[in-house]
Enzyme design. Structure first.
Site, PDB file in Angstrom:
ATOM      1  N   HIS A  51       0.866  -1.185   0.000  1.00 41.05           N
ATOM      2  CA  HIS A  51       0.000   0.000   0.000  1.00 41.05           C
ATOM      3  C   HIS A  51       0.902   1.234   0.000  1.00 41.05           C
ATOM      4  O   HIS A  51       1.598   1.487   0.981  1.00 41.05           O
ATOM      5  CB  HIS A  51      -0.900   0.004   1.235  1.00 41.05           C
ATOM      6  CG  HIS A  51      -1.782  -1.194   1.343  1.00 41.05           C
ATOM      7  ND1 HIS A  51      -3.077  -1.211   0.884  1.00 41.05           N
ATOM      8  CD2 HIS A  51      -1.547  -2.433   1.851  1.00 41.05           C
ATOM      9  CE1 HIS A  51      -3.613  -2.407   1.110  1.00 41.05           C
ATOM     10  NE2 HIS A  51      -2.690  -3.174   1.693  1.00 41.05           N
ATOM     11  N   ARG A  53      -0.398   4.364  -0.865  1.00 37.40           N
ATOM     12  CA  ARG A  53      -1.267   5.436  -0.363  1.00 37.40           C
ATOM     13  C   ARG A  53      -1.449   6.636  -1.299  1.00 37.40           C
ATOM     14  O   ARG A  53      -2.155   7.577  -0.938  1.00 37.40           O
ATOM     15  CB  ARG A  53      -0.770   5.946   0.999  1.00 37.40           C
ATOM     16  CG  ARG A  53      -0.526   4.867   2.047  1.00 37.40           C
ATOM     17  CD  ARG A  53      -1.756   4.057   2.348  1.00 37.40           C
ATOM     18  NE  ARG A  53      -1.583   3.235   3.546  1.00 37.40           N
ATOM     19  CZ  ARG A  53      -2.408   2.273   3.922  1.00 37.40           C
ATOM     20  NH1 ARG A  53      -3.480   2.003   3.177  1.00 37.40           N
ATOM     21  NH2 ARG A  53      -2.205   1.563   5.018  1.00 37.40           N
ATOM     22  N   ASN A  83      -6.918   0.592  -2.463  1.00 32.24           N
ATOM     23  CA  ASN A  83      -7.691   1.378  -1.488  1.00 32.24           C
ATOM     24  C   ASN A  83      -7.115   2.791  -1.402  1.00 32.24           C
ATOM     25  O   ASN A  83      -6.417   3.152  -0.456  1.00 32.24           O
ATOM     26  CB  ASN A  83      -7.758   0.684  -0.124  1.00 32.24           C
ATOM     27  CG  ASN A  83      -6.428   0.132   0.355  1.00 32.24           C
ATOM     28  OD1 ASN A  83      -5.466   0.030  -0.402  1.00 32.24           O
ATOM     29  ND2 ASN A  83      -6.378  -0.208   1.625  1.00 32.24           N
ATOM     30  N   ASP A 140      -8.697  -5.238  -2.230  1.00 36.23           N
ATOM     31  CA  ASP A 140      -8.006  -5.439  -0.960  1.00 36.23           C
ATOM     32  C   ASP A 140      -8.301  -4.321   0.036  1.00 36.23           C
ATOM     33  O   ASP A 140      -8.329  -3.142  -0.315  1.00 36.23           O
ATOM     34  CB  ASP A 140      -6.492  -5.528  -1.152  1.00 36.23           C
ATOM     35  CG  ASP A 140      -5.792  -5.838   0.157  1.00 36.23           C
ATOM     36  OD1 ASP A 140      -6.028  -6.933   0.691  1.00 36.23           O
ATOM     37  OD2 ASP A 140      -5.069  -4.977   0.663  1.00 36.23           O
ATOM     38  N   HIS A 167      -9.070 -10.237  -0.921  1.00 33.56           N
ATOM     39  CA  HIS A 167      -9.052 -10.002   0.529  1.00 33.56           C
ATOM     40  C   HIS A 167     -10.292 -10.708   1.053  1.00 33.56           C
ATOM     41  O   HIS A 167     -11.414 -10.267   0.800  1.00 33.56           O
ATOM     42  CB  HIS A 167      -9.108  -8.497   0.792  1.00 33.56           C
ATOM     43  CG  HIS A 167      -9.289  -8.122   2.227  1.00 33.56           C
ATOM     44  ND1 HIS A 167      -8.322  -7.470   2.956  1.00 33.56           N
ATOM     45  CD2 HIS A 167     -10.341  -8.270   3.078  1.00 33.56           C
ATOM     46  CE1 HIS A 167      -8.759  -7.236   4.184  1.00 33.56           C
ATOM     47  NE2 HIS A 167      -9.989  -7.717   4.280  1.00 33.56           N
ATOM     48  N   ASN A 265      -4.600  -6.523   9.810  1.00 30.69           N
ATOM     49  CA  ASN A 265      -5.780  -7.258   9.361  1.00 30.69           C
ATOM     50  C   ASN A 265      -5.416  -8.127   8.163  1.00 30.69           C
ATOM     51  O   ASN A 265      -5.011  -7.587   7.137  1.00 30.69           O
ATOM     52  CB  ASN A 265      -6.897  -6.290   8.969  1.00 30.69           C
ATOM     53  CG  ASN A 265      -8.213  -7.000   8.735  1.00 30.69           C
ATOM     54  OD1 ASN A 265      -8.437  -8.097   9.227  1.00 30.69           O
ATOM     55  ND2 ASN A 265      -9.082  -6.382   7.960  1.00 30.69           N
ATOM     56  N   ASP A 292       2.340  -7.037   2.751  1.00 28.88           N
ATOM     57  CA  ASP A 292       1.168  -6.220   3.088  1.00 28.88           C
ATOM     58  C   ASP A 292       1.629  -4.923   3.763  1.00 28.88           C
ATOM     59  O   ASP A 292       1.062  -4.479   4.768  1.00 28.88           O
ATOM     60  CB  ASP A 292       0.197  -6.982   3.976  1.00 28.88           C
ATOM     61  CG  ASP A 292      -1.173  -6.311   4.078  1.00 28.88           C
ATOM     62  OD1 ASP A 292      -1.409  -5.296   3.372  1.00 28.88           O
ATOM     63  OD2 ASP A 292      -2.013  -6.785   4.875  1.00 28.88           O
ATOM     64  N   HIS A 296       0.873   3.958   8.109  1.00 28.85           N
ATOM     65  CA  HIS A 296      -0.060   4.950   8.646  1.00 28.85           C
ATOM     66  C   HIS A 296       0.754   6.017   9.361  1.00 28.85           C
ATOM     67  O   HIS A 296       1.946   5.837   9.640  1.00 28.85           O
ATOM     68  CB  HIS A 296      -1.044   4.308   9.626  1.00 28.85           C
ATOM     69  CG  HIS A 296      -1.979   3.329   9.011  1.00 28.85           C
ATOM     70  ND1 HIS A 296      -3.039   3.710   8.221  1.00 28.85           N
ATOM     71  CD2 HIS A 296      -2.013   1.969   9.062  1.00 28.85           C
ATOM     72  CE1 HIS A 296      -3.697   2.630   7.821  1.00 28.85           C
ATOM     73  NE2 HIS A 296      -3.092   1.566   8.316  1.00 28.85           N
ATOM     74  N   PHE A 310      -5.581  -0.384  11.286  1.00 30.29           N
ATOM     75  CA  PHE A 310      -5.024  -1.682  10.926  1.00 30.29           C
ATOM     76  C   PHE A 310      -3.843  -1.488   9.977  1.00 30.29           C
ATOM     77  O   PHE A 310      -3.931  -0.745   9.006  1.00 30.29           O
ATOM     78  CB  PHE A 310      -6.073  -2.533  10.203  1.00 30.29           C
ATOM     79  CG  PHE A 310      -7.143  -3.107  11.086  1.00 30.29           C
ATOM     80  CD1 PHE A 310      -6.876  -4.193  11.908  1.00 30.29           C
ATOM     81  CD2 PHE A 310      -8.431  -2.590  11.058  1.00 30.29           C
ATOM     82  CE1 PHE A 310      -7.877  -4.748  12.703  1.00 30.29           C
ATOM     83  CE2 PHE A 310      -9.443  -3.142  11.839  1.00 30.29           C
ATOM     84  CZ  PHE A 310      -9.159  -4.224  12.666  1.00 30.29           C
TER      85      PHE A 310
END
Length: 404
Positions: A51, A53, A83, A140, A167, A265, A292, A296, A310
């Site tokens: 990810h 972002r 996402n 996902d 996912h 998660n 994964d 954050h 998560f």
């Protein structure tokens, strides 16, 4: 110059035109070595689940910082999950991510297209318009709840020669949980996430994959039931592969602390689940290891187990953790680890070998998040002593990381 011990594993996958000796000679001139150093050349690692972002959440990570972290960890190819904002569910919504990749990616960054519009599970995304620019299709971060929707997605993906990457999470079974529904949750008064929320959708999707003939890949499996279901499906000829992550192989619920850096998660599950995943690696049920990598902000991860976001980061620690925790004790061979990190993901996702990475396997370090190139700092492995230091990573003929 002191004598060096140099090993080349899996070098048949290095680009034919690569002058390995010249590259090593240049590296040695810049790097202090001693007689007990073990310098090894690997083909660049490949992570099919990260990810970054961008667009939409650049305060967590960007294409530039994420790819820098990847290079630091020895990765030359990564696949970014959808996402984002906008969600890449059409050619127009995919375009901002492609532009950022073209401008700022230091390694090969290949995006996923979403399965459903806005990842809402209500209507299928525009597969056809995105197919040429995405590695596969995934929602996902969210499970596709509708069996009908997943069947149609598989049929569309198969027609385009693309994988569905799932996912697997049944929202009706979550019940507000945020760690594994096991001994730790009960002892500390936490709401748990049951394993069936993962393996239930996998069971459904394996039947759909058999029905449709679509290539199907399961994200971040974490429990023994998932391993058993996928093992049986493979025996029955279903076109399925799966991944797990370093933290599920090296940690379990007994390692939990009241800290957001232990929240991801799916969650860390039982010791029995961890052992089943390791068995799955050894017998070929689990095809690859993906990080994964999910950065954050510090504030989002400082709210404890219940309220933190998560996700943890992993690109810069994956190899050293796995080498230290699995190869050195003899659980896996080094060649097997390379299959899991490099060869198998490239074969399954049709991603070319595009570089190499040089490591000193004798170097001992302590994992220090302050030294990460990622904007994310949350890892349950902070302070762990590990062997293996990345000295250099080369992608498409360009040095994208070099120590010092």
């Amino acid at each position: 110059m002191a004598k060096q011990q140099v090993k080349q594993l899996k070098t048949e996958f290095l680009p034919v035109a690569l002058d390995v000796s010249a590259e090593l000679s240049s590296l040695f001139k810049k790097t202090a070595v001693s007689s007990d150093n073990e310098i090894v050349i690997f083909p660049g690692f490949c992570d099919v689940h990260v990810h970054f972002r961008e667009p939409g959440f650049c305060y967590k990570e960007t294409i530039k910082t994420g790819s820098a972290a990847a290079a630091h960890g020895g990765y030359t190819t990564v696949c970014t999950m959808p996402n984002l904002n906008p969600v890449p569910d059409s050619a127009d919504n995919l375009a901002p991510q492609l532009e950022a990749i073209k401008a700022d990616a230091g390694v090969s960054v290949v995006p996923y297209g979403a399965i459903t519009v806005g990842q809402k599970g209500e209507a299928l995304a525009d597969f056809e318009a995105m197919a040429a620019d995405v590695v596969a299709f995934s929602d996902d971060g969210r499970g596709v709840q509708s069996e009908t929707m997943m069947r149609e997605a598989m049929m569309r993906a198969k027609a385009l020669g693309k994988l569905i990457v799932a996912h697997c999470e049944d929202n009706t079974l979550l019940r507000g949980g945020y760690i594994h529904d096991g001994a730790y949750a009960k002892a500390h008064g936490h709401k748990g996430i049951c394993s069936e929320s993962e393996w239930g959708p996998i069971k459904r999707d394996l039947a759909l994959a058999k029905e449709t003939g679509c290539g199907y890949h399961v994200c971040h499996i974490s429990c023994k039931e998932s391993v058993a279901l996928i093992r049986e499906a493979k025996k029955n000829g279903v076109n399925v592969t799966c991944e797990t992550a370093p933290h599920y192989l090296l940690l379990d619920e007994n390692d939990l602390q009241e800290d957001g850096r232990f929240k991801m998660n799916p969650p860390l599950r039982s010791k029995e689940d961890k052992e089943a995943l390791l068995e799955g690696l050894l017998d070929g049920t689990v095809d690859m290891i993906a990080t994964d990598h999910a950065p954050h902000s510090a504030e989002e991860k400082a709210r404890g187990l219940q309220n933190s976001a998560f996700g943890i980061v992993g690109l810069e620690t994956a190899f050293s953790l796995l080498y230290t925790g699995l190869v050195k004790p003899g659980v896996l061979t080094l060649d097997k680890l390379l299959d899991l990190l490099c060869v198998n993901p490239r074969k399954r996702f049709n991603l070319p070998f595009n570089g190499y990475t040089v490591w000193d396997l004798s170097a001992k370090e302590t994992i220090n998040p302050d030294k990460f190139l990622s904007m994310g700092r949350a890892t349950p492995f902070a302070g762990e002593a590990v062997f293996g230091q990345c000295l250099k990573t080369v992608c498409d003929g360009k040095t994208v990381f070099e120590i010092g």
